[in-house]
Design an enzyme around this catalytic site. Structure first.
Site, PDB file in Angstrom:
ATOM      1  N   ARG A 132      -2.140  -6.359  -8.268  1.00  0.00           N
ATOM      2  CA  ARG A 132      -1.076  -7.303  -7.956  1.00  0.00           C
ATOM      3  C   ARG A 132      -0.978  -8.411  -8.987  1.00  0.00           C
ATOM      4  O   ARG A 132       0.083  -8.747  -9.457  1.00  0.00           O
ATOM      5  CB  ARG A 132      -1.323  -7.934  -6.575  1.00  0.00           C
ATOM      6  CG  ARG A 132      -0.956  -7.028  -5.446  1.00  0.00           C
ATOM      7  CD  ARG A 132      -1.566  -7.511  -4.168  1.00  0.00           C
ATOM      8  NE  ARG A 132      -3.023  -7.409  -4.235  1.00  0.00           N
ATOM      9  CZ  ARG A 132      -3.811  -7.553  -3.196  1.00  0.00           C
ATOM     10  NH1 ARG A 132      -3.315  -7.849  -2.033  1.00  0.00           N
ATOM     11  NH2 ARG A 132      -5.110  -7.419  -3.323  1.00  0.00           N
ATOM     12  N   LYS A 146     -17.356  -6.453   6.846  1.00  0.00           N
ATOM     13  CA  LYS A 146     -16.183  -7.179   7.366  1.00  0.00           C
ATOM     14  C   LYS A 146     -15.941  -6.727   8.807  1.00  0.00           C
ATOM     15  O   LYS A 146     -16.156  -5.573   9.121  1.00  0.00           O
ATOM     16  CB  LYS A 146     -14.930  -6.795   6.567  1.00  0.00           C
ATOM     17  CG  LYS A 146     -14.853  -7.357   5.169  1.00  0.00           C
ATOM     18  CD  LYS A 146     -13.469  -7.021   4.612  1.00  0.00           C
ATOM     19  CE  LYS A 146     -13.423  -6.996   3.107  1.00  0.00           C
ATOM     20  NZ  LYS A 146     -12.215  -6.350   2.593  1.00  0.00           N
ATOM     21  N   SER A 175      -3.135  -7.539   3.181  1.00  0.00           N
ATOM     22  CA  SER A 175      -3.424  -7.322   4.607  1.00  0.00           C
ATOM     23  C   SER A 175      -3.927  -8.608   5.243  1.00  0.00           C
ATOM     24  O   SER A 175      -3.616  -8.895   6.408  1.00  0.00           O
ATOM     25  CB  SER A 175      -4.495  -6.247   4.779  1.00  0.00           C
ATOM     26  OG  SER A 175      -4.043  -5.019   4.288  1.00  0.00           O
ATOM     27  N   HIS A 181       0.835  -1.209   0.000  1.00  0.00           N
ATOM     28  CA  HIS A 181       0.000   0.000   0.000  1.00  0.00           C
ATOM     29  C   HIS A 181       0.868   1.256   0.000  1.00  0.00           C
ATOM     30  O   HIS A 181       0.610   2.208  -0.737  1.00  0.00           O
ATOM     31  CB  HIS A 181      -0.874   0.056   1.257  1.00  0.00           C
ATOM     32  CG  HIS A 181      -1.905  -1.017   1.376  1.00  0.00           C
ATOM     33  ND1 HIS A 181      -2.063  -1.770   2.510  1.00  0.00           N
ATOM     34  CD2 HIS A 181      -2.852  -1.462   0.516  1.00  0.00           C
ATOM     35  CE1 HIS A 181      -3.071  -2.619   2.350  1.00  0.00           C
ATOM     36  NE2 HIS A 181      -3.555  -2.464   1.137  1.00  0.00           N
TER      37      HIS A 181
HETATM   38  P1  ADP Z   1      -9.810  -3.421  -0.482  1.00  0.00           P
HETATM   39  O1  ADP Z   1     -10.609  -4.143   0.565  1.00  0.00           O
HETATM   40  O2  ADP Z   1     -10.460  -2.177  -1.002  1.00  0.00           O
HETATM   41  O3  ADP Z   1      -9.251  -4.275  -1.600  1.00  0.00           O
HETATM   42  P2  ADP Z   1      -7.116  -3.297   0.513  1.00  0.00           P
HETATM   43  O4  ADP Z   1      -6.646  -2.538   1.695  1.00  0.00           O
HETATM   44  O5  ADP Z   1      -6.958  -4.774   0.546  1.00  0.00           O
HETATM   45  O6  ADP Z   1      -8.601  -2.839   0.346  1.00  0.00           O
HETATM   46  O7  ADP Z   1      -6.392  -2.754  -0.800  1.00  0.00           O
HETATM   47  C1  ADP Z   1      -6.506  -1.425  -1.201  1.00  0.00           C
HETATM   48  C2  ADP Z   1      -5.886  -1.262  -2.570  1.00  0.00           C
HETATM   49  O8  ADP Z   1      -4.493  -1.537  -2.488  1.00  0.00           O
HETATM   50  C3  ADP Z   1      -6.425  -2.201  -3.655  1.00  0.00           C
HETATM   51  O9  ADP Z   1      -6.404  -1.517  -4.880  1.00  0.00           O
HETATM   52  C4  ADP Z   1      -5.435  -3.321  -3.675  1.00  0.00           C
HETATM   53  O10 ADP Z   1      -5.380  -3.962  -4.940  1.00  0.00           O
HETATM   54  C5  ADP Z   1      -4.150  -2.550  -3.406  1.00  0.00           C
HETATM   55  N1  ADP Z   1      -3.117  -3.394  -2.815  1.00  0.00           N
HETATM   56  C6  ADP Z   1      -3.219  -4.221  -1.763  1.00  0.00           C
HETATM   57  N2  ADP Z   1      -2.041  -4.849  -1.517  1.00  0.00           N
HETATM   58  C7  ADP Z   1      -1.182  -4.407  -2.467  1.00  0.00           C
HETATM   59  C8  ADP Z   1       0.185  -4.700  -2.793  1.00  0.00           C
HETATM   60  N3  ADP Z   1       0.884  -5.602  -2.107  1.00  0.00           N
HETATM   61  N4  ADP Z   1       0.746  -4.049  -3.834  1.00  0.00           N
HETATM   62  C9  ADP Z   1       0.026  -3.159  -4.553  1.00  0.00           C
HETATM   63  N5  ADP Z   1      -1.273  -2.862  -4.316  1.00  0.00           N
HETATM   64  C10 ADP Z   1      -1.869  -3.468  -3.287  1.00  0.00           C
END
Ligand code: ADP
Length: 167
Positions: free
Chosen positions: A96, A47, A134, A23
């Site tokens: 990803r 969630k 996450s 992130h």
């Molecule tokens: P959501 O529940 O909206 O997917 P996340 O916190 O899991 O929320 O992810 C937020 C954004 O960050 C999404 O666009 C996700 O694809 C991106 N993201 C999550 N992990 C990574 C990573 N390791 N590298 C790049 N982008 C990521």
């Protein structure tokens, strides 16, 4: 006379439960594309998050304190409404793998249909973080595994402590 140009505002929405290096990499890179980047922390009722929205906002503020054009706030409800409220015309999402793509495409098209002035751009993950999510961080921490490679040093102890409280 020079016309006043409109501030370019981007929104990077997500759950960030907790924020990972993946992130943070997307935040750093997209903060260079926009005049102002708003990290939108989703208060998701469906969630049950590990961290409250307030805690997630504080954690992101802490690790982005060196990026002066990054602002962090929480939001509930539709992303298009939050974007309108913030006067942002662009949503940023990280990609990803192909598995992210189908859902992301559907969301981007839905949001664009609801709000034609709003576009979504995708930044591809840095290969170092392509596997990182996450949910994996939460799972590893819940079973007492080491998470130092996955999250910034300010975040790891908070995740460990939260998991201890919960067990
Ligand atoms: P959501 O529940 O909206 O997917 P996340 O916190 O899991 O929320 O992810 C937020 C954004 O960050 C999404 O666009 C996700 O694809 C991106 N993201 C999550 N992990 C990574 C990573 N390791 N590298 C790049 N982008 C990521």
């Amino acid at each position: 006379m020079k016309e006043k140009t409109e501030e370019k505002i981007g929104i990077y929405p997500g759950s960030f439960d907790p924020i990972t290096w993946g992130h943070l990499d997307i935040i750093e890179r997209s903060s260079k594309i926009f005049d102002r980047l708003i990290v939108g922390v989703l208060t998701n009722r469906s969630k049950k998050p590990l961290f409250s929205a307030t805690e997630r906002v504080k954690m992101i503020q802490n690790v982005t304190s060196g990026l002066p054009n990054v602002q962090v706030c929480s939001f509930a409800g539709l992303l298009v409404d939050f974007a309108k409220e913030q006067n942002a015309k662009v949503i940023v999402r990280g990609l990803r793998a192909v598995t992210d793509f189908e859902y992301e495409l559907q969301m981007a098209q839905t949001n664009h249909t609801m709000c034609p002035g709003l576009d979504t751009i995708f930044l591809t993950t840095d290969v170092r973080y392509a596997y990182l999510s996450s949910s994996v961080v939460r799972e590893v921490a819940e079973f007492g595994g080491k998470i130092d490679a996955f999250v910034p040093p300010e975040i790891a102890p908070l995740v460990r402590e939260k998991c201890r409280e919960r067990s």
